[in-house]
Design a protein around this motif. Structure first.
Motif, PDB file in Angstrom:
ATOM      1  N   ASP A 246      32.200   4.855  22.267  1.00  0.00           N
ATOM      2  CA  ASP A 246      31.760   3.999  23.381  1.00  0.00           C
ATOM      3  C   ASP A 246      32.242   2.559  23.183  1.00  0.00           C
ATOM      4  N   SER A 247      32.165   2.083  21.945  1.00  0.00           N
ATOM      5  CA  SER A 247      32.632   0.723  21.646  1.00  0.00           C
ATOM      6  C   SER A 247      34.138   0.615  21.815  1.00  0.00           C
TER       7      SER A 247
ATOM      8  N   ILE B 243      35.039   0.096  25.409  1.00  0.00           N
ATOM      9  CA  ILE B 243      34.741  -1.273  25.846  1.00  0.00           C
ATOM     10  C   ILE B 243      35.833  -2.223  25.376  1.00  0.00           C
TER      11      ILE B 243
ATOM     12  N   GLU C 228      39.043  -1.689  27.419  1.00  0.00           N
ATOM     13  CA  GLU C 228      38.952  -2.229  28.777  1.00  0.00           C
ATOM     14  C   GLU C 228      39.077  -3.752  28.786  1.00  0.00           C
ATOM     15  N   GLN C 229      38.495  -4.390  27.789  1.00  0.00           N
ATOM     16  CA  GLN C 229      38.492  -5.850  27.756  1.00  0.00           C
ATOM     17  C   GLN C 229      39.828  -6.434  27.319  1.00  0.00           C
TER      18      GLN C 229
END
Length: 217
Positions: free
Chosen positions: A190-191, A194, A197-198
């Protein structure tokens, strides 16, 4: 009409050169139990055992090996394709397999005609058939990012007794030992998404800067 977001592309690498392997078994397990449930994520698997000729990449006959060059092109296309990567690294005698070492050698600017993993987030999973699995994490984070410029997450996971692990129901919210390892992997993936995406909007600029000095010190 609402704008459709592009899916985040995730590559999961089985770092063993054996057929069959526990690394691929774990990759399949994670695809079935975790990755397939993620929305807005497209994932592919890379099994290094399917590309045996890459072990000869630095051999004297490499210039005339058509199969090896095709293997290299196929692997690099997957590395360029992804936005983030999960590396499953088995512990072989306290080390990582030669195929996995070669993979990172191939991602250097000179070998890859660019930086296919440059500034892409990576999540490392060390595995062992017994009580090991931690050494691959140390080795990967110690040197594998030098010329690949892969950005390792601070998070990682160690899977002991991998055969037992892949036979256990996916229940990362339970408190048993294996379930807590599942939870570490769950949080790590999950991290990873993120981070991917960033960093995606600025990655090309970071790679451009990195290519001024592509060989890490």
């Amino acid at each position: 009409m609402a704008n459709l977001m592009k899916k985040t592309k995730l590559l999961i690498v089985s770092g063993s050169q054996r057929l069959p392997s526990a690394s691929k078994q774990l990759s399949d397990y994670l695809c079935q139990n975790k990755l397939s449930s993620l929305q807005d994520v497209e994932y592919k698997q890379l099994d290094l055992a399917s590309f045996p000729s890459l072990l000869n990449h630095y051999g004297s006959s490499s210039e005339h090996n058509a199969e090896m060059h095709k293997n290299k092109d196929d692997v690099l296309s997957l590395l360029y394709w992804c936005d983030s990567v999960i590396i499953i690294a088995p512990e072989w005698g306290g080390m990582i397999p030669p195929a996995l070492v070669n993979l990172f050698l191939l991602t250097a600017n000179g070998s890859a005609n660019g930086l296919p993993l440059g500034h892409k987030p990576g999540f490392a999973i060390g595995i062992s058939a017994s009580g090991g699995g931690a050494n691959p994490i140390s080795l990967l984070k110690a040197y594998a990012a030098k010329n690949s410029h892969l950005s390792w997450l601070s998070l990682h996971a160690v899977v002991n007794n991998v055969d037992e692990f892949t036979k256990t129901e996916w229940s990362p919210h339970h408190s048993a030992r294996i379930n807590q390892v599942q939870s570490r992997i769950n949080v790590g993936i999950d991290s990873l998404i993120i981070y991917a995406e960033q960093i995606k909007p600025v990655r090309s600029k970071l790679v451009e800067l990195t290519q001024i000095h592509p060989f890490g010190q």
